[in-house]
Design a protein around this motif. Structure first.
Motif, PDB file in Angstrom:
ATOM      1  N   ARG A   1      -3.295   1.423   0.057  1.00 39.29           N
ATOM      2  CA  ARG A   1      -3.198   0.105   0.917  1.00 39.29           C
ATOM      3  C   ARG A   1      -4.509  -0.536   1.095  1.00 39.29           C
ATOM      4  O   ARG A   1      -4.672  -1.690   0.819  1.00 39.29           O
ATOM      5  CB  ARG A   1      -2.687   0.460   2.399  1.00 39.29           C
ATOM      6  N   SER A   2      -5.528   0.046   0.831  1.00 32.93           N
ATOM      7  CA  SER A   2      -7.064  -0.237   0.891  1.00 32.93           C
ATOM      8  C   SER A   2      -7.406  -1.100  -0.247  1.00 32.93           C
ATOM      9  O   SER A   2      -7.961  -2.432  -0.233  1.00 32.93           O
ATOM     10  CB  SER A   2      -7.947   0.607   1.503  1.00 32.93           C
TER      11      SER A   2
ATOM     12  N   SER B   1     -10.482   7.670   3.045  1.00 35.61           N
ATOM     13  CA  SER B   1      -9.595   6.385   3.567  1.00 35.61           C
ATOM     14  C   SER B   1      -9.280   6.450   5.132  1.00 35.61           C
ATOM     15  O   SER B   1      -8.792   7.566   5.342  1.00 35.61           O
ATOM     16  CB  SER B   1      -8.380   6.101   2.849  1.00 35.61           C
TER      17      SER B   1
ATOM     18  N   GLU C   1     -11.200  -0.546   8.896  1.00 28.79           N
ATOM     19  CA  GLU C   1     -10.380   0.066   7.971  1.00 28.79           C
ATOM     20  C   GLU C   1     -11.472   0.235   6.640  1.00 28.79           C
ATOM     21  O   GLU C   1     -11.915  -0.642   6.161  1.00 28.79           O
ATOM     22  CB  GLU C   1      -9.336  -0.756   7.242  1.00 28.79           C
TER      23      GLU C   1
ATOM     24  N   GLU D   1      -4.903  -2.266  -2.281  1.00 26.75           N
ATOM     25  CA  GLU D   1      -4.098  -3.594  -2.371  1.00 26.75           C
ATOM     26  C   GLU D   1      -4.679  -4.644  -1.599  1.00 26.75           C
ATOM     27  O   GLU D   1      -4.734  -5.784  -1.961  1.00 26.75           O
ATOM     28  CB  GLU D   1      -2.644  -3.222  -2.085  1.00 26.75           C
ATOM     29  N   ARG D   2      -5.277  -4.382  -0.442  1.00 24.07           N
ATOM     30  CA  ARG D   2      -5.951  -5.279   0.461  1.00 24.07           C
ATOM     31  C   ARG D   2      -7.283  -6.003  -0.116  1.00 24.07           C
ATOM     32  O   ARG D   2      -7.331  -7.073  -0.178  1.00 24.07           O
ATOM     33  CB  ARG D   2      -6.172  -4.597   1.696  1.00 24.07           C
ATOM     34  N   TYR D   3      -7.788  -5.012  -0.881  1.00 19.73           N
ATOM     35  CA  TYR D   3      -9.085  -5.361  -1.569  1.00 19.73           C
ATOM     36  C   TYR D   3      -8.979  -6.285  -2.762  1.00 19.73           C
ATOM     37  O   TYR D   3      -9.524  -7.538  -2.873  1.00 19.73           O
ATOM     38  CB  TYR D   3      -9.967  -4.165  -1.891  1.00 19.73           C
ATOM     39  N   LYS D   4      -7.909  -5.931  -3.544  1.00 19.52           N
ATOM     40  CA  LYS D   4      -7.306  -6.943  -4.569  1.00 19.52           C
ATOM     41  C   LYS D   4      -7.245  -8.325  -3.942  1.00 19.52           C
ATOM     42  O   LYS D   4      -7.248  -9.243  -4.603  1.00 19.52           O
ATOM     43  CB  LYS D   4      -6.196  -6.239  -5.262  1.00 19.52           C
ATOM     44  N   SER D   5      -6.100  -8.107  -3.109  1.00 24.35           N
ATOM     45  CA  SER D   5      -5.792  -9.591  -2.377  1.00 24.35           C
ATOM     46  C   SER D   5      -7.036 -10.448  -1.945  1.00 24.35           C
ATOM     47  O   SER D   5      -7.122 -11.485  -2.019  1.00 24.35           O
ATOM     48  CB  SER D   5      -4.683  -9.326  -1.362  1.00 24.35           C
ATOM     49  N   TYR D   6      -7.880  -9.624  -1.237  1.00 21.56           N
ATOM     50  CA  TYR D   6      -8.948 -10.433  -0.633  1.00 21.56           C
ATOM     51  C   TYR D   6      -9.772 -11.025  -1.736  1.00 21.56           C
ATOM     52  O   TYR D   6     -10.419 -12.291  -2.046  1.00 21.56           O
ATOM     53  CB  TYR D   6      -9.824  -9.463   0.242  1.00 21.56           C
TER      54      TYR D   6
END
Length: 219
Positions: free
Chosen positions: A64-65, A58, A42, A67-72
């Protein structure tokens, strides 16, 4: 012809800088696409030009990428903070253990200085305790002498102050006595002057009476 190595610094010519940006941006987006396809990764790329123009790629969804980065990133920060807290906790435990050990040593030394728990002491250790006590006793006597000297100096200073106050009060008392004596003498002088005037008045009145008697006899 071999191309020379490009120096990593800002290109001063604006046209050349724009051309280089366009070429390398295209190459970057192409490499990102190839990486997502070849490795089933991704990938998300966001590029802003010097003029503020956005270019992005993307492999799935940019939102989505992100949000995933923020979560990580949040999870990574929590892990990092947890690791820091753990290190801090370990340091606190080590410091507490060191302080407890120092307190125990001080308590043991205190008991030995008080003459307790001497069974485990060697001859050299007992001699060291004796020297330490003698040194402490010498310091105590010196400090006691210093305090007594200061107290004596304070008492002498207070004695001097009281003597000066007593002398001042004595002078004031003598001055008041002199003033009182002067007032008494002045009052006595006024009394004598008044009595002398009254005597003269009586004599004058007596003469007048005698003359009146003579007048009556002649009549």
């Amino acid at each position: 012809m071999v191309r020379g190595k490009t120096q990593m610094r800002r290109i001063e010519n604006e046209t050349s800088r724009q051309v280089t940006f366009s070429k390398r941006r295209s190459g970057l987006l192409k490499k990102a696409f190839e990486l997502s396809v070849l490795c089933d990764a991704e990938v998300g790329v966001v590029v802003f030009s010097s003029r503020g123009k956005l270019s992005e790629f993307s492999s799935s969804s940019m939102q989505r990428s992100i949000e995933r980065y923020k979560s990580y990133a949040k999870e990574k920060n929590l892990k990092h903070r947890g690791a820091e807290d753990n290190i801090q906790l370990q340091l606190c435990k080590q410091e507490a253990a060191s302080v407890a050990k120092e307190i125990q040593l001080l308590e043991t030394s205190k008991r030995k200085l008080l003459g307790e728990s001497l069974e485990t002491c060697s001859t050299d250790e007992l001699q060291g305790l004796e020297v330490q006590l003698e040194r402490s006793l010498t310091n105590i006597r010196l400090w006691k002498k210093h305090m007594l000297t200061e107290q004596i100096a304070q008492l002498k200073a207070r004695e001097k102050m009281l003597l000066e106050e007593n002398a001042a009060l004595d002078r004031q008392w003598k001055e008041e006595c002199l003033q009182h004596s002067a007032v008494s003498e002045e009052a006595a002088h006024d009394d004598r002057t008044s009595q002398h005037t009254e005597v003269e008045t009586d004599l004058h009145i007596g003469l007048l009476g005698r003359g009146r008697t003579q007048c009556l006899l002649q009549a």
